[in-house]
Design a protein around this motif. Structure first.
Motif, PDB file in Angstrom:
ATOM      1  N   UNK A 196       0.813  -1.205   0.000  1.00  0.00           N
ATOM      2  CA  UNK A 196       0.000   0.000   0.000  1.00  0.00           C
ATOM      3  C   UNK A 196       0.845   1.254   0.000  1.00  0.00           C
ATOM      4  N   UNK A 197       0.206   2.380   0.314  1.00  0.00           N
ATOM      5  CA  UNK A 197       0.869   3.691   0.339  1.00  0.00           C
ATOM      6  C   UNK A 197       1.574   3.872   1.680  1.00  0.00           C
ATOM      7  N   UNK A 198       2.680   3.211   1.856  1.00  0.00           N
ATOM      8  CA  UNK A 198       3.391   3.302   3.127  1.00  0.00           C
ATOM      9  C   UNK A 198       3.909   4.712   3.396  1.00  0.00           C
ATOM     10  N   UNK A 199       4.012   5.522   2.353  1.00  0.00           N
ATOM     11  CA  UNK A 199       4.467   6.902   2.545  1.00  0.00           C
ATOM     12  C   UNK A 199       3.456   7.735   3.337  1.00  0.00           C
ATOM     13  N   UNK A 221      -4.234   1.056   2.017  1.00  0.00           N
ATOM     14  CA  UNK A 221      -4.450   0.423   0.719  1.00  0.00           C
ATOM     15  C   UNK A 221      -5.796   0.846   0.129  1.00  0.00           C
ATOM     16  N   UNK A 222      -5.818   0.938  -1.207  1.00  0.00           N
ATOM     17  CA  UNK A 222      -7.055   1.078  -1.977  1.00  0.00           C
ATOM     18  C   UNK A 222      -6.803   0.440  -3.332  1.00  0.00           C
ATOM     19  N   UNK A 223      -7.717  -0.378  -3.765  1.00  0.00           N
ATOM     20  CA  UNK A 223      -7.531  -1.068  -5.035  1.00  0.00           C
ATOM     21  C   UNK A 223      -7.497  -0.091  -6.207  1.00  0.00           C
ATOM     22  N   UNK A 224      -8.342   0.929  -6.150  1.00  0.00           N
ATOM     23  CA  UNK A 224      -8.349   1.902  -7.249  1.00  0.00           C
ATOM     24  C   UNK A 224      -7.001   2.613  -7.336  1.00  0.00           C
ATOM     25  N   UNK A 225      -6.384   2.915  -6.192  1.00  0.00           N
ATOM     26  CA  UNK A 225      -5.057   3.534  -6.193  1.00  0.00           C
ATOM     27  C   UNK A 225      -4.026   2.573  -6.761  1.00  0.00           C
ATOM     28  N   UNK A 226      -4.118   1.297  -6.391  1.00  0.00           N
ATOM     29  CA  UNK A 226      -3.177   0.292  -6.892  1.00  0.00           C
ATOM     30  C   UNK A 226      -3.268   0.171  -8.412  1.00  0.00           C
ATOM     31  N   UNK A 227      -4.492   0.105  -8.936  1.00  0.00           N
ATOM     32  CA  UNK A 227      -4.681  -0.029 -10.378  1.00  0.00           C
ATOM     33  C   UNK A 227      -4.204   1.230 -11.103  1.00  0.00           C
ATOM     34  N   UNK A 284     -13.346  -1.509  -2.145  1.00  0.00           N
ATOM     35  CA  UNK A 284     -12.097  -1.070  -2.784  1.00  0.00           C
ATOM     36  C   UNK A 284     -10.910  -1.944  -2.383  1.00  0.00           C
ATOM     37  N   UNK A 285     -11.144  -3.240  -2.300  1.00  0.00           N
ATOM     38  CA  UNK A 285     -10.073  -4.178  -1.966  1.00  0.00           C
ATOM     39  C   UNK A 285      -9.956  -5.239  -3.055  1.00  0.00           C
ATOM     40  N   UNK A 286      -8.783  -5.366  -3.630  1.00  0.00           N
ATOM     41  CA  UNK A 286      -8.459  -6.418  -4.610  1.00  0.00           C
ATOM     42  C   UNK A 286      -9.493  -6.522  -5.736  1.00  0.00           C
ATOM     43  N   UNK A 287      -9.903  -5.368  -6.281  1.00  0.00           N
ATOM     44  CA  UNK A 287     -10.903  -5.384  -7.348  1.00  0.00           C
ATOM     45  C   UNK A 287     -10.365  -6.045  -8.605  1.00  0.00           C
ATOM     46  N   UNK A 288      -9.124  -5.756  -8.956  1.00  0.00           N
ATOM     47  CA  UNK A 288      -8.524  -6.390 -10.133  1.00  0.00           C
ATOM     48  C   UNK A 288      -8.289  -7.867  -9.867  1.00  0.00           C
TER      49      UNK A 288
END
Length: 265
Positions: free
Chosen positions: A130-133, A164-170, A222-226
């Motif tokens: 995720x966005x650890x920053x 974490x957010x799936x949309x951010x990951x994608x 918003x978790x593991x959508x892909x």
């Protein structure tokens, strides 16, 4: 004397129950098991309200449930476990709850560094996905230390998804693909390329087989959508996450095995 007898009986009951559970897990592990199981650990706050506990204690009990469920998965020889520990959206909760969650995360990561028995016993590599920053500096330091402690383990994987957010990951994966396409002058961006740049793929995780959400809520939030879009079993449990255990998990594993056997016929 009566107290000693009662204590002895409770100890014996615990031993018998533990042995029975381990035998049951060995039987289940003899059949097809998923490679990758993900959990939306939902219901900590409602569990706390029902049990007249503070919200922070509900989250603390949820971490105990994580350890319990992780050991079940490892005994079943499940290669990878992912958990939705903290959504980016959760930063919008009350400052008190966010602070309590961050302090709990830091505490558990430091405990892991000092007493990493479960992860070391099963050779589990810890990945923070995720966005650890976005994490506070002291929490980030504890997270990085815990990851370093297990980085050479190669038998199993635990992905703790936070923030974490799936949309951010994608979105991040697509941005990486576009940048690489412009650099190589090959503008053919494929789904394979996007998947290769997902945070879970970069963390070495196998494809997802089952995603489980507790507390009776039937959405992925918003978790593991892909990861969940093809051939993945989506399961919902009515148990609140701190209460989730072996006998909530068994029907899900049996359903996976039934479908695996039907597919192989």
């Amino acid at each position: 004397m009566a107290g000693l007898i009662l204590s002895a009986l409770q100890w014996l009951q615990t031993k018998v129950t533990t042995r029975a559970h381990r035998l049951l897990l060995r039987v289940l592990a003899a059949g097809p098991v998923p490679r990758h199981v993900a959990f939306v650990m939902d219901g900590n706050r409602r569990y706390a309200r029902i049990n007249h506990k503070k919200v922070a204690q509900g989250h603390a009990d949820g971490y105990q449930a994580l350890r319990r469920v992780l050991e079940i998965c490892l005994r079943l020889n499940i290669k990878c476990v992912s958990v939705y520990a903290f959504a980016i959206e959760n930063f919008k909760r009350s400052p008190e709850e966010v602070q309590a969650l961050m302090e709990l995360c830091q505490l558990k990561m430091l405990e892991l560094c000092e007493h990493g028995d479960l992860l070391q016993e099963y050779g589990v590599r810890l990945n923070i996905v995720g966005r650890t920053d976005l994490l506070p500096e002291d929490v980030l330091a504890a997270v990085q230390r815990a990851q370093d402690l297990t980085k050479h383990n190669n038998r199993s994987i635990l992905n703790v998804c936070m923030p974490y957010a799936s949309t951010e990951e994608i979105t991040t994966s697509v941005e990486t693909c576009v940048r690489e396409a412009l650099e190589s002058k090959d503008l053919n961006i494929t789904t394979t390329a996007i998947e290769k740049n997902l945070r879970t793929t970069l963390a070495g995780s196998p494809p997802l087989d089952i995603i489980i959400r507790t507390s009776g809520v039937k959405r992925l939030s918003d978790f593991f959508l892909w990861q969940s879009c093809e051939g993945v079993q989506v399961q919902f449990s009515d148990a609140y996450w701190p209460d989730f255990g072996l006998f909530d998990f068994i029907p899900i594993i049996l359903d996976f095995q039934r479908r695996a056997w039907q597919t192989s016929v």
